[in-house]
Design a protein around this motif. Structure first.
Motif, short mmCIF file in Angstrom:
data_model
loop_
_atom_site.label_atom_id
_atom_site.label_comp_id
_atom_site.label_asym_id
_atom_site.label_seq_id
_atom_site.Cartn_x
_atom_site.Cartn_y
_atom_site.Cartn_z
N THR A 285 36.50 110.14 -40.72
CA THR A 285 35.24 110.89 -40.07
C THR A 285 34.34 111.83 -41.43
N ASP A 286 34.85 111.47 -42.69
CA ASP A 286 34.13 111.82 -43.96
C ASP A 286 33.12 110.80 -44.26
N ALA A 287 33.03 109.60 -43.76
CA ALA A 287 32.04 108.68 -43.87
C ALA A 287 31.09 108.74 -42.57
N GLU A 288 30.50 109.79 -42.53
CA GLU A 288 29.51 110.15 -41.52
C GLU A 288 28.17 109.79 -41.50
N GLY A 289 27.71 109.88 -42.73
CA GLY A 289 26.42 109.47 -42.93
C GLY A 289 25.75 108.21 -42.42
N ARG A 290 26.52 107.22 -42.54
CA ARG A 290 26.15 105.94 -42.07
C ARG A 290 26.17 105.64 -40.50
N LEU A 291 26.88 106.70 -39.88
CA LEU A 291 26.90 106.59 -38.43
C LEU A 291 25.75 107.46 -38.01
N VAL A 292 25.28 108.22 -38.73
CA VAL A 292 23.83 109.00 -38.47
C VAL A 292 22.60 107.81 -38.68
N LEU A 293 22.77 107.32 -39.70
CA LEU A 293 21.58 106.34 -40.28
C LEU A 293 21.43 105.13 -39.45
N CYS A 294 22.80 104.52 -39.07
CA CYS A 294 22.37 103.40 -38.27
C CYS A 294 21.91 103.39 -36.84
N ASP A 295 22.04 104.40 -36.16
CA ASP A 295 21.35 104.84 -35.11
C ASP A 295 19.75 104.96 -35.16
N VAL A 296 19.48 105.87 -36.11
CA VAL A 296 18.17 106.35 -36.46
C VAL A 296 17.33 105.12 -37.00
N MET A 297 18.18 103.97 -37.83
CA MET A 297 17.35 102.83 -38.38
C MET A 297 17.02 102.13 -37.14
N MET B 206 33.54 96.55 -36.24
CA MET B 206 33.45 96.76 -37.59
C MET B 206 34.19 98.34 -37.84
N ALA B 207 34.66 98.48 -38.93
CA ALA B 207 35.05 99.74 -39.43
C ALA B 207 34.03 100.59 -39.95
N ASN B 208 34.18 101.92 -40.39
CA ASN B 208 32.79 102.58 -40.85
C ASN B 208 33.25 102.79 -42.30
N VAL B 209 34.29 102.30 -42.88
CA VAL B 209 34.63 102.17 -44.41
C VAL B 209 35.53 100.97 -44.55
N GLY B 210 35.42 100.69 -46.10
CA GLY B 210 35.79 99.52 -46.43
C GLY B 210 37.04 99.62 -47.51
N GLY B 211 37.62 100.59 -47.62
CA GLY B 211 38.40 100.79 -48.73
C GLY B 211 37.80 101.64 -49.66
N ARG B 212 38.87 101.85 -50.75
CA ARG B 212 38.29 102.52 -51.98
C ARG B 212 37.28 101.70 -52.89
N ALA C 61 34.34 99.51 -54.21
CA ALA C 61 32.77 99.24 -54.23
C ALA C 61 32.54 100.05 -52.96
N GLY C 62 32.99 101.49 -52.91
CA GLY C 62 32.47 102.23 -51.60
C GLY C 62 31.09 102.37 -51.58
N SER C 63 30.21 102.46 -52.56
CA SER C 63 28.89 102.60 -52.14
C SER C 63 28.32 101.27 -51.83
N ILE C 64 28.80 100.10 -52.05
CA ILE C 64 28.27 98.80 -51.59
C ILE C 64 28.57 98.55 -50.32
N THR C 65 29.91 98.74 -49.80
CA THR C 65 30.48 98.70 -48.64
C THR C 65 29.70 99.55 -47.46
N ALA C 66 29.17 100.75 -47.85
CA ALA C 66 28.55 101.65 -47.25
C ALA C 66 27.06 101.21 -46.87
N ALA C 67 26.49 100.31 -47.81
CA ALA C 67 25.19 99.83 -47.78
C ALA C 67 25.12 98.30 -46.96
N GLN C 68 26.42 97.68 -47.02
CA GLN C 68 26.83 96.59 -46.12
C GLN C 68 26.74 97.26 -44.76
N PHE C 69 27.28 98.15 -44.51
CA PHE C 69 27.54 98.66 -43.11
C PHE C 69 26.17 98.93 -42.72
N LEU C 70 25.39 99.53 -43.40
CA LEU C 70 23.91 100.02 -42.71
C LEU C 70 23.03 98.54 -42.66
#
Length: 488
Positions: free
Chosen positions: A334-346, A421-427, A429-438
């Motif tokens: 739940t601490d990977a919440e920003g991408r959950l906000v952005l994906c809907d707004v995008m 999909m999951a909202n995180v991809g492990g430790r 490349a964390g910034s890259i998997t966040a971008a891949q989510f978006l």
């Protein structure tokens, strides 16, 4: 909002030089060549300026910095600053000189004789930006700062560029104020109210509340704020200064405070999570600048405002949420919440506005700080053209940005056993998997950039143009991008 200092421009008047009160500054080239103001000051101070520029001390002064003389004989000024600057300085050098002037000035009145030196508006911008101070919540008596007078050879020609520079400065100040505000002040409601007030400068502002968001299907965004007493909101800001073309879309993450939710963060440093709305702050500052300078472009800025708190209603690890797009997301953390906000707004931005391009900004991952430190924002993009244009704009404004990779191998790390999909991809490349989510929420052929600004939005030490705290990074680069690529 923190007020900009008053900076006035006037035609050079050497007769007023000796009587200038407060602080006085002149510009001198690295080789020590004096312009008319420098020569006048040199005579009044009995050759003190000439002795300085001929000494070893002058060789140690860097371009854009200055040497201070206290209580100079022959002048009414309390102090004189001799600034080393090329007659045709770069943007960076001119703004650095302005920052040096701001530190020298303090709260006193300042008189600068710029003569025929180029880039006077950039000197003024550096002066304004470095003079910023966030003291809203200090109860001790505050000393009112005095303004600056800049004497130059052609003030009428400088005035339009200076007005644009001050519009940029006001956008940066607006962003800094938002990021610096504590979360008990900048609630989601207060944030929305401050944005709605920009109707007064010509923006079209619309605030979507929770029932409207639920009707739109923004369930991933709403899931982030379930544990908070502050209602989640989306604010749509439109500047229609161009023709009939589709707008550029700017999307901002606005988590006004991030505890991590049920995946609670460690206590140490959690007070800094007031800055987790930095992406929304930058978008808001850019929109303010565009309106103030009446940009001939169409731009829509959309920010998702939420608070991530733990409570009996809060989203749990393992919950599955359906996005506005229709894809399902397993919330692992739940601490990977920003991408959950952005994906809907995008998705909403693309569905409603069909933009010509889309840029999202977020203080998204600590991983980007590990990779790039506090010098550069991470740039992720599906478009060489758009990312190239942004990197050029960021370079022109000296705002650090570095392109990072995307790829299918990273995307596979987001696989979920129970959802799309999951909202995180492990430790790793964390910034890259966040971008891949978006990227999964970017439509085919939509030029898109994701800017991870976690390392640059707010810093512990002063920067060239800002005191420690919020920097306003991104306002100047994005305004430059609009000016160079989207204005009619």
């Amino acid at each position: 909002m923190t007020d900009l200092m008053s900076i006035d421009f006037s035609e050079t008047d050497l007769d007023a030089l000796a009587d200038a009160a407060g602080k006085l500054a002149i510009l001198v080239t690295p080789d020590g060549k004096l312009d008319p103001a420098g020569r006048r000051v040199n005579r009044l101070t009995k050759q003190a300026v000439a002795r300085l520029v001929e000494s070893e001390k002058w060789g140690k002064v860097k371009v854009g910095e200055g040497f201070t003389m206290g209580f100079p004989a022959g002048l009414a000024a309390d102090a004189l600053l001799v600034v080393k600057l090329e007659r045709r300085p770069t943007v960076v050098e001119a703004r650095k000189a302005g920052a040096s002037l701001a530190k020298f000035k303090g709260k006193d009145a300042l008189t600068l004789y710029a003569g025929t030196f180029n880039r006077t508006p950039d000197i003024a911008l550096g002066l304004a930006l470095r003079a910023y101070e966030f003291d809203t919540h200090r109860t001790k008596e505050k000393e009112e700062g005095q303004g600056a007078m800049v004497y130059c050879s052609k003030p009428d020609e400088v005035a339009p560029e200076a007005a644009t520079a001050m519009a940029v400065a006001e956008g940066v100040f607006f962003t800094r104020d938002l990021i610096n505000e504590p979360a008990n002040v900048l609630t989601t409601q207060e944030f929305a109210d401050r944005l709605a007030a920009m109707k007064d400068i010509g923006l079209d502002v619309e605030v979507l509340d929770e029932p409207a968001l639920a009707e739109l299907g923004m369930r991933t965004l709403l899931s982030v704020g379930e544990g908070s007493e502050s209602p989640s909101k989306v604010v749509v800001m439109r500047w229609n200064g161009g023709g009939k073309e589709k707008p550029l879309a700017l999307i901002g993450k606005g988590v006004v405070f991030d505890t991590g939710g049920i995946s609670l963060k460690p206590a140490g440093g959690m007070e800094d999570m007031t800055m987790d709305m930095g992406g929304a702050g930058v978008v808001s500052g850019v929109m303010r600048t565009l309106a103030l300078r009446k940009a001939k472009a169409n731009v829509v800025g959309i920010v998702g405002l939420v608070e991530n708190m733990p409570d009996g209603r809060a989203t749990r690890p393992g919950d599955v949420i359906r996005s506005m797009k229709g894809d399902t997301v397993e919330v692992i953390n739940t601490d990977a919440e920003g991408r959950l906000v952005l994906c809907d707004v995008m998705w909403y931005a693309q569905e409603r506005f069909e933009p010509v391009g889309m840029i999202d900004l977020a203080t998204l991952t600590g991983a980007i700080i590990i990779g790039l430190g506090h010098e550069n924002a991470g740039v992720f993009s599906n478009s060489d053209a758009l990312s190239g244009a942004f990197l050029k704009a960021a370079g022109a404004e000296n705002e650090g940005a570095w392109r990072m990779p995307l790829g299918d191998a990273y995307d596979k790390l987001l696989k979920s056993r129970v959802a799309d999909m999951a909202n995180v991809g492990g430790r790793a490349a964390g910034s890259i998997t966040a971008a891949q989510f978006l990227q999964r929420f970017v439509k085919d052929e939509m030029p898109w950039i994701h800017l991870d600004i976690a390392g640059v939005a707010s810093v512990k030490t002063e920067t060239a143009l800002a005191p420690k705290g919020a920097t306003g990074w991104g306002v100047m680069a994005l305004d430059r991008l609009v000016r160079d690529g989207y204005e009619s």
